[in-house]
Design an enzyme around this catalytic site. Structure first.
Site, PDB file in Angstrom:
ATOM      1  N   GLY A 106       0.833  -1.188   0.000  1.00  0.00           N
ATOM      2  CA  GLY A 106       0.000   0.000   0.000  1.00  0.00           C
ATOM      3  C   GLY A 106       0.867   1.237   0.000  1.00  0.00           C
ATOM      4  O   GLY A 106       0.761   2.093   0.871  1.00  0.00           O
ATOM      5  N   GLU A 130       0.689  -1.419  -4.777  1.00  0.00           N
ATOM      6  CA  GLU A 130      -0.448  -0.510  -4.664  1.00  0.00           C
ATOM      7  C   GLU A 130      -1.575  -1.005  -5.550  1.00  0.00           C
ATOM      8  O   GLU A 130      -1.343  -1.513  -6.652  1.00  0.00           O
ATOM      9  CB  GLU A 130      -0.022   0.906  -5.070  1.00  0.00           C
ATOM     10  CG  GLU A 130      -1.133   1.940  -5.107  1.00  0.00           C
ATOM     11  CD  GLU A 130      -1.830   2.124  -3.779  1.00  0.00           C
ATOM     12  OE1 GLU A 130      -3.079   2.041  -3.755  1.00  0.00           O
ATOM     13  OE2 GLU A 130      -1.136   2.328  -2.753  1.00  0.00           O
ATOM     14  N   SER A 171      -2.032  -7.189  -2.674  1.00  0.00           N
ATOM     15  CA  SER A 171      -1.155  -7.984  -1.818  1.00  0.00           C
ATOM     16  C   SER A 171      -1.937  -8.885  -0.870  1.00  0.00           C
ATOM     17  O   SER A 171      -1.414  -9.893  -0.400  1.00  0.00           O
ATOM     18  CB  SER A 171      -0.225  -7.060  -1.017  1.00  0.00           C
ATOM     19  OG  SER A 171      -0.977  -6.158  -0.235  1.00  0.00           O
ATOM     20  N   ASP A 193      -5.525   1.582   5.507  1.00  0.00           N
ATOM     21  CA  ASP A 193      -6.926   1.967   5.634  1.00  0.00           C
ATOM     22  C   ASP A 193      -7.473   1.401   6.947  1.00  0.00           C
ATOM     23  O   ASP A 193      -7.438   0.194   7.167  1.00  0.00           O
ATOM     24  CB  ASP A 193      -7.713   1.408   4.447  1.00  0.00           C
ATOM     25  CG  ASP A 193      -9.116   1.998   4.352  1.00  0.00           C
ATOM     26  OD1 ASP A 193      -9.658   2.403   5.401  1.00  0.00           O
ATOM     27  OD2 ASP A 193      -9.667   2.031   3.248  1.00  0.00           O
ATOM     28  N   GLU A 275       4.030  10.866   2.545  1.00  0.00           N
ATOM     29  CA  GLU A 275       3.012  11.895   2.363  1.00  0.00           C
ATOM     30  C   GLU A 275       1.991  11.879   3.498  1.00  0.00           C
ATOM     31  O   GLU A 275       1.581  12.921   4.003  1.00  0.00           O
ATOM     32  CB  GLU A 275       2.301  11.699   1.023  1.00  0.00           C
ATOM     33  CG  GLU A 275       3.126  12.043  -0.203  1.00  0.00           C
ATOM     34  CD  GLU A 275       4.065  10.923  -0.641  1.00  0.00           C
ATOM     35  OE1 GLU A 275       4.791  11.118  -1.618  1.00  0.00           O
ATOM     36  OE2 GLU A 275       4.052   9.858   0.015  1.00  0.00           O
ATOM     37  N   GLU A 276       1.592  10.684   3.911  1.00  0.00           N
ATOM     38  CA  GLU A 276       0.584  10.572   4.960  1.00  0.00           C
ATOM     39  C   GLU A 276       1.128  11.050   6.302  1.00  0.00           C
ATOM     40  O   GLU A 276       0.426  11.719   7.068  1.00  0.00           O
ATOM     41  CB  GLU A 276       0.097   9.135   5.073  1.00  0.00           C
ATOM     42  CG  GLU A 276      -1.172   8.952   5.876  1.00  0.00           C
ATOM     43  CD  GLU A 276      -2.392   9.567   5.210  1.00  0.00           C
ATOM     44  OE1 GLU A 276      -3.347   9.925   5.935  1.00  0.00           O
ATOM     45  OE2 GLU A 276      -2.393   9.691   3.971  1.00  0.00           O
TER      46      GLU A 276
END
Length: 302
Positions: A106, A130, A171, A193, A275-276
């Protein structure tokens, strides 16, 4: 009367211009620009149980890594030196100088891959996995641009970013199709998530069943890194890796002590460079980190 181009037309025109510039090799390092996220927008989530018409290898032996890591393909002299070994074992060896040893499951927009690439320039190769197609395309174009920016005989970093790539795959379904037993040294599960609703918990990337698959592809002593800004999900992942949730897992994983995490540069990178993680920092949120080490396989009872 022809109106202004819509978002899809703008996106297609942008991608053609990006591909054209990289394909011709024109432009200096300053002229080759990284892709813009606004042209790769997509829904934040993808259903892992849906059929996404994915292409995947039937087994790790059939996976072609050469197009992902062309800088690590054996040349003719290396292949010839391996011919005797191949005839002795009776099976052809893959034409790669190294195996993939790190998986970012991910990977999102690829921030972790890009940050880790200089940390492991030769010893490890990195594969981002991804499911979302537009996000995958962004990472592909991002890596291509970074490689182009760092190419050329006069560039001291000409080999930089050759060790990272991305695959569009699921995955949760196909991880053992890509990696052999004990192949991976590190797996990253960064800001997965949370699937807050209880009926959606089966879609979480950590479970007793999936943890067994992680243990299969991770070598003894290998590490699984987890980070999230959702405390409940952090507890869920910790319980499952500790084996508290389903009564399984204690034989497979042990939690890494905090003192060791403070010395691990990978923990800092996944906490600051993705980024997160940057978004969580901007919003003043908390980050929960846990790392688990793959134990040695227990002996079978006699």
């Amino acid at each position: 009367m022809v109106g202004p181009p819509n978002k899809r037309q703008k996106r297609e025109e942008y991608k053609k211009s990006q591909q054209g510039g990289l394909a011709t090799g024109s432009g200096t390092e300053q002229q080759i620009k990284l892709p813009k996220k606004k042209f790769y927008r997509q829904r934040a989530h993808a259903n892992p149980f849906s059929d996404h018409a994915l292409a995947y290898p039937a087994s790790p032996a059939e996976m072609d890594w050469t197009r992902h890591f062309p800088a690590f393909v054996r040349n003719a002299s290396q292949s010839q030196s391996q011919s005797q070994t191949q005839s002795e074992i009776g099976t052809p060896r893959p034409p790669m100088t190294r195996d993939v040893e790190i998986a970012d499951i991910g990977c999102g927009f690829g921030g972790l891959l890009v940050a880790l690439a200089p940390l492991f320039p030769e010893t490890l190769m990195l594969a981002g996995m991804e499911l979302r197609i537009q996000v995958t395309n962004y990472v592909i174009d991002r890596i291509a641009a970074l490689r182009a920016q760092n190419s050329g005989a006069q560039n001291q970093n000409s080999g930089l970013y050759q060790n990272i790539s991305v695959i569009r795959t699921n995955s949760m379904k196909f991880l053992p199709n890509y990696f052999t037993r004990g192949q991976l040294a590190k797996i990253f599960l960064c800001f997965p998530d949370p699937h807050f609703k209880q009926r959606k918990h089966k879609a979480r990337i950590v479970s007793a069943q999936l943890n067994a698959e992680y243990a299969y592809v991770t070598r003894p002593g290998g590490l699984v890194y987890t980070i999230t800004d959702v405390e409940e999900l952090h507890g869920w992942m910790t319980r499952h890796f500790d084996g508290e949730e389903a009564g399984e897992g204690r034989e497979l994983w042990e939690r890494v002590a905090q003192e060791e995490l403070e010395r691990d540069p990978c923990v800092r990178i996944m906490s600051e460079e993705t980024e997160e993680s940057k978004k969580v920092t901007r919003n003043g949120g908390r980050k929960f980190v846990a790392v688990f080490r793959r134990k040695e396989d227990p002996e079978w009872p006699g």
